[in-house]
Write an enzyme that holds these catalytic residues in place. Structure first.
Site, PDB file in Angstrom:
ATOM      1  N   ASP A 186       0.964  -1.157   0.008  1.00 38.53           N
ATOM      2  CA  ASP A 186       0.101  -0.059  -0.057  1.00 38.53           C
ATOM      3  C   ASP A 186       0.915   1.204  -0.028  1.00 38.53           C
ATOM      4  O   ASP A 186       1.536   1.206   1.024  1.00 38.53           O
ATOM      5  CB  ASP A 186      -0.844   0.012   1.349  1.00 38.53           C
ATOM      6  CG  ASP A 186      -2.258   0.967   1.355  1.00 38.53           C
ATOM      7  OD1 ASP A 186      -1.793   2.132   0.536  1.00 38.53           O
ATOM      8  OD2 ASP A 186      -3.021   0.884   1.710  1.00 38.53           O
ATOM      9  N   ARG A 205     -13.632  -5.086  -4.194  1.00 38.83           N
ATOM     10  CA  ARG A 205     -14.360  -4.521  -5.349  1.00 38.83           C
ATOM     11  C   ARG A 205     -14.203  -5.449  -6.633  1.00 38.83           C
ATOM     12  O   ARG A 205     -13.026  -5.631  -6.686  1.00 38.83           O
ATOM     13  CB  ARG A 205     -13.807  -2.999  -5.795  1.00 38.83           C
ATOM     14  CG  ARG A 205     -14.574  -1.955  -4.807  1.00 38.83           C
ATOM     15  CD  ARG A 205     -15.945  -2.082  -4.904  1.00 38.83           C
ATOM     16  NE  ARG A 205     -16.716  -0.933  -3.965  1.00 38.83           N
ATOM     17  CZ  ARG A 205     -17.061  -1.155  -2.953  1.00 38.83           C
ATOM     18  NH1 ARG A 205     -16.883  -2.461  -2.230  1.00 38.83           N
ATOM     19  NH2 ARG A 205     -17.793  -0.224  -2.111  1.00 38.83           N
ATOM     20  N   GLU A 241     -23.058  -7.066 -10.604  1.00 36.64           N
ATOM     21  CA  GLU A 241     -23.347  -7.603  -9.542  1.00 36.64           C
ATOM     22  C   GLU A 241     -25.206  -7.580  -9.753  1.00 36.64           C
ATOM     23  O   GLU A 241     -25.777  -6.477  -9.849  1.00 36.64           O
ATOM     24  CB  GLU A 241     -23.135  -7.063  -8.199  1.00 36.64           C
ATOM     25  CG  GLU A 241     -21.595  -7.453  -7.751  1.00 36.64           C
ATOM     26  CD  GLU A 241     -21.298  -7.039  -6.412  1.00 36.64           C
ATOM     27  OE1 GLU A 241     -22.024  -6.477  -5.846  1.00 36.64           O
ATOM     28  OE2 GLU A 241     -20.216  -7.260  -6.114  1.00 36.64           O
ATOM     29  N   HIS A 292     -21.706 -10.586  -1.900  1.00 36.77           N
ATOM     30  CA  HIS A 292     -21.467  -9.603  -1.445  1.00 36.77           C
ATOM     31  C   HIS A 292     -21.828  -9.528   0.063  1.00 36.77           C
ATOM     32  O   HIS A 292     -22.685  -8.627   0.437  1.00 36.77           O
ATOM     33  CB  HIS A 292     -22.173  -8.413  -2.335  1.00 36.77           C
ATOM     34  CG  HIS A 292     -21.231  -7.292  -2.015  1.00 36.77           C
ATOM     35  ND1 HIS A 292     -21.087  -6.211  -3.135  1.00 36.77           N
ATOM     36  CD2 HIS A 292     -20.695  -6.485  -1.024  1.00 36.77           C
ATOM     37  CE1 HIS A 292     -20.169  -5.135  -2.615  1.00 36.77           C
ATOM     38  NE2 HIS A 292     -20.214  -5.423  -1.309  1.00 36.77           N
TER      39      HIS A 292
END
Length: 601
Positions: A228, A289, A318, A337
């Protein structure tokens, strides 16, 4: 050196608590405020309807477009009218939005530029009940002065737990074995799994969820690395995680867990090229995501054995199509989800987003705002009086501008004993911008769109800091605003270097004007101000005060700054009411007064 004398009227002592209320001073006004609606509406018929509603109802309207927990709805109902309308088409949403002050969505509703344009300027807040905000057009929200808030903390643990659940279920073939047994089979040899102990997990995105996944994976005996570019090294060290580069994470990981937002930079970041750089037999978990994975490329990697297994909670589309090769792949575990789908998380998210939306509609700054400066609560409390000071200095400075050249160049100076990295001035700059633009423009400026609005109007605002010696107990000693290359309605406001200059300080929690041009004054920035340049002589304060008193104009503060005795002086008078033209003329007719100006705050 200029000397300063000050006279305080007794009415200045009667400071109402409401005058210091942050929500009444910050840039997001109540949605039922009449003036901004009049300004922003291009349709006179719509404007009339809005004004009627504001007068009769006095409550904002919140559109809840996706299911929200009852605890959140209860909190909203105490403050606003609630319209729960689920499964709206884009057209239906655009039609409804012009009647709403706030909108709450989850991940299924797209809040596009068309939605903001259809709102006619009424929409002040969009609340995303969850973390990701890729379904909201942030650029359009900012341009339209709409605050976007999310609920980043309530579902953190739930998402992390689901990530670990998928990790272990995938490693031990839980879903496939369950389906097999329920189909009447007993295939122990087919569903031999792999152990987690000693394996390397690469956490891609070391934010709130990613760091919680890392904590739990460490507890399972895994070696955890993370990638990150914005992660603080000290937080990673505290958890026992090594921060590594993107390529190293791909090349060394036995398991990869995705926790990055969907942006232009992360879209399909896992693709044919990146799969080829991974260790053969890698296993992938995604509870972030769907769009961060090229799903067709993942199918190819699974078929080739480059990726041994995948566990997916999110998808590019989705729900995915029923014949999706990825969903139907025997080495893929899928859930619909469910990352935030625990009873505790649902209630927590509902409360968190409801509190953020209500706070924003009240005019308070939201700590979870995603298109405005993030201001921690303790910093906000400390900066509160300086926020008021910044806006009023902007309003004063722009009202001093004369002629037709327009304001183009503004310099803001902050004097502080604190280190440069210990004072975030974005909030103060936004408020100065608000003060500069609103008095001379029909646009409504707030913390969200201040920088955009300034740039759109060609207004260049530069900032500098003066580092003072002494104790840094107060964040700022003074704030100074200078406008260059303009004429002034009040010549005494021009500094030696040729700019209009005003300066202010906070005293006992109250903003004060302490300098105009090269003259020191001391007047509370409440109500409005009259500035007079005069010949310094006895009786001037009494003469001006008598005129105002006879005209029933209450004086709150009066201060005189002079160059030297019997020379030129500037008198600053704080008044609670706006004097009539006749009253101002009487002041201007005093022979010793050379110029004066009335400034409305």
């Amino acid at each position: 050196m200029a000397a300063t004398g000050s006279v305080r009227a007794t009415s200045a002592l009667n400071v109402k608590p409401s005058q210091l209320n942050l929500s009444s001073k910050l840039p997001l006004p109540p949605p039922f405020s009449v003036t901004p609606l009049c300004r922003r509406s291009a349709n006179s018929h719509r404007r009339t309807l809005v004004l009627v509603r504001a007068g009769l109802d006095a409550k904002p309207t919140v559109l809840v477009a996706e299911k929200l927990g009852e605890a959140g709805l209860t909190l909203l109902k105490d403050f606003a009218n609630i319209d729960c309308s689920y499964n709206l088409s884009p057209e239906e949403l655009c039609t409804k939005i012009s009647l709403c002050d706030a909108l709450i969505v989850r991940s299924g509703t797209k809040v596009t530029r068309e939605v903001f344009e259809s709102s006619g300027g009424r929409l002040k807040v969009v609340g995303r009940a969850g973390v990701g905000i890729d379904n909201v057009d942030l650029a359009a929200a900012t341009e339209h002065g709409c605050l976007v808030v999310n609920a980043p903390t309530a579902n953190t643990v739930a998402a992390a737990e689901h990530g670990i659940a998928l990790l272990t279920a995938m490693a031990r073939n839980i879903a496939q074995a369950d389906a097999s047994v329920k189909a009447g089979k007993w295939q122990r040899n087919k569903y031999v799994g792999v152990s987690l102990v000693g394996k390397t997990l690469a956490v891609m995105g070391f934010g709130k969820v990613g760091s919680e996944v890392a904590r739990r994976a460490k507890g399972l005996g895994m070696h955890v690395i993370a990638h990150d570019p914005y992660a603080p090294a000290d937080r990673a060290r505290a958890i026992g995680v090594d921060l590594v580069g993107f390529d190293e994470a791909l090349a060394t990981a036995d398991f990869i867990s995705l926790h990055m937002p969907l942006t232009a930079a992360t879209a399909k970041v896992l693709n044919d090229e990146t799969f080829a750089r991974m260790k053969k037999g890698v296993r992938i978990v995604n509870v972030a995501r769907g769009g961060v994975i090229d799903e067709e490329a993942l199918v190819r990697a699974l078929d080739a054995g480059v990726v041994a297994q995948a566990a997916l909670d999110v998808f590019t589309e989705e729900p995915p199509s029923k014949d999706s090769k990825l969903v139907q792949h025997e080495n893929v575990t899928v859930t619909p989800h469910l990352g935030a789908s625990t009873m505790e998380a649902q209630e927590g998210v509902a409360i968190e987003i409801a509190e953020a939306v209500v706070g924003a509609l009240k005019g308070e700054l939201a700590a979870t705002a995603v298109n405005a400066p993030m201001v921690p609560a303790e910093v906000l409390t400390e900066l509160k009086p300086f926020v008021v000071l910044a806006e009023k200095l902007g309003r004063l400075a722009v009202q001093l501008v004369g002629g037709g050249s327009g304001v183009k160049t503004v310099k803001v100076t902050y004097a502080s004993a604190r280190a440069p990295d210990d004072l975030d001035t974005r909030l103060l700059r936004a408020m100065i911008t608000k003060g500069l633009i609103e008095p001379i423009s029909s646009v409504f400026v707030n913390l969200v769109n201040a920088d955009f609005t300034a740039k759109q109007r060609g207004l260049r605002i530069t900032e500098e800091r003066i580092i003072l010696d002494g104790s840094p107990e107060s964040p700022l000693e003074f704030v100074q605003v200078q406008i260059a290359n303009v004429e002034s309605k009040f010549a005494s406001a021009i500094s030696e270097s040729g700019e209009i200059k005003v300066e202010g300080r906070v005293k006992d929690g109250i903003p004060h004007l302490t300098r105009v041009g090269e003259f020191e004054v001391d007047v509370s920035l409440e109500g409005s101000i009259i500035l007079c340049r005069q010949v310094d002589q006895p009786g001037m304060i009494g003469r001006v005060g008598s005129i105002l008193g006879e005209e029933n104009v209450n004086v709150s503060f009066m201060s005189v700054g002079r160059i030297a005795p019997r020379k030129q002086a500037v008198m600053a008078i704080g008044v609670d009411d706006q004097p009539s033209k006749e009253t101002l003329k009487m002041i201007g007719d005093i022979s010793s007064i050379e110029e004066f100006v009335f400034l409305k705050l």
